[in-house]
Scaffold this active site. Sequence first.
Site, PDB file in Angstrom:
ATOM      1  N   THR A   1      -0.172   6.098   5.731  1.00 50.82           N
ATOM      2  CA  THR A   1       0.777   5.033   6.082  1.00 50.82           C
ATOM      3  C   THR A   1       1.002   4.123   4.881  1.00 50.82           C
ATOM      4  OG1 THR A   1       0.040   5.046   8.390  1.00 50.82           O
ATOM      5  CG2 THR A   1       1.209   3.088   7.625  1.00 50.82           C
TER       6      THR A   1
ATOM      7  N   LYS B   1       0.827  -1.208   0.000  1.00 48.83           N
ATOM      8  CA  LYS B   1       0.000   0.000   0.000  1.00 48.83           C
ATOM      9  C   LYS B   1       0.864   1.260   0.000  1.00 48.83           C
ATOM     10  CE  LYS B   1      -3.056   2.682   2.995  1.00 48.83           C
ATOM     11  NZ  LYS B   1      -2.170   3.841   2.865  1.00 48.83           N
TER      12      LYS B   1
ATOM     13  N   LEU C   1      -4.667   0.121   7.326  1.00 46.93           N
ATOM     14  CA  LEU C   1      -3.561   1.048   7.490  1.00 46.93           C
ATOM     15  C   LEU C   1      -4.102   2.447   7.234  1.00 46.93           C
ATOM     16  CD1 LEU C   1      -0.632  -0.726   5.565  1.00 46.93           C
ATOM     17  CD2 LEU C   1      -0.960  -0.602   8.042  1.00 46.93           C
ATOM     18  N   ASP C   2      -3.643   3.427   8.007  1.00 42.43           N
ATOM     19  CA  ASP C   2      -4.074   4.805   7.810  1.00 42.43           C
ATOM     20  C   ASP C   2      -3.748   5.281   6.404  1.00 42.43           C
ATOM     21  OD1 ASP C   2      -4.967   4.871  10.388  1.00 42.43           O
ATOM     22  OD2 ASP C   2      -3.332   6.099  11.168  1.00 42.43           O
ATOM     23  N   LYS C   3      -4.469   6.281   5.964  1.00 43.02           N
ATOM     24  CA  LYS C   3      -4.294   6.809   4.611  1.00 43.02           C
ATOM     25  C   LYS C   3      -2.844   7.165   4.307  1.00 43.02           C
ATOM     26  CE  LYS C   3      -5.741  10.598   1.588  1.00 43.02           C
ATOM     27  NZ  LYS C   3      -6.535  11.842   1.475  1.00 43.02           N
TER      28      LYS C   3
END
Length: 201
Positions: A63, A24, A59-61
Site C-alpha cells: 500500500t 510511503k 500501512l501494508d507493504k
Amino acid sequence: MKARMLADEVEIIYEDDDFIVLNKPAGILTIPDRFASAIPNLYDILKREYGKIFVVHRLDKETSGVICFAKNEEAHADLSEKFEEHDVNKIYYALIMGHLRNKEGRIDLPLSENPKVPGTMRVDYESGKRSITEYKVLEEFENYSLVEVRPLTGRMHQIRVHFKAIGHPLAIDSVYGNKSEIFLSEIKKKYKPKEASRKDH
C-alpha cells in the site's frame, strides 16, 4: 517545509519537533517483519536517522500513501488517541475485481490471525475481533471497480480480507487474491501501450 527524500523513494512531506509524515511507496514495510527482520522497513530507516521513533499507525507493504510517525512519547500518545477516537479520517482508494451490487455500504466481519498461514488474517465468527469497513464505488470499468474505502477499525490486512470475503478481492493481491500484476489494457479497453513500455504495469 520543502519535501525531502529520506531514503530510496521515501519522501518526507512534513516534519516538526513532534511528528514526521512520509509519503510511503508501495513495496516497503512499515515495521520490521516478524519472520524476516532484515527486510527494509520505515521504522528501521527512521530509527537510523532519528534514534528514537514511535509507530502511530501502519500501512501494508504493497500500500502506498501518507503515514505518520511520532518523535516522542507525548506526541505518540496524543496522535494514537486521535486515531482510536476516530478524530483522524483514514481514506484509501482501492481497485477491486468485478462490480459491487451495492455501490455504497459497510462490511462488518470479525477478523483474526490465520493460524494455518502465519502473517495473514481470516474471517472468524467465533473469536475474531469486530472489524468494520465502509466503502463507496467511485468508478466502474469492464472487470474492475475503483472504490473509496474508510476502515473504521484497524485490523491487519482488513481491507484486503474484507473485500476478498465478499467476493471482490483487490485487483493486485498475491496473498488474498489471484493476481500479482495487471496491465492498464485490462482496465482501459482501448489502451495501447507503447512498444518500449509494454513491460510497465
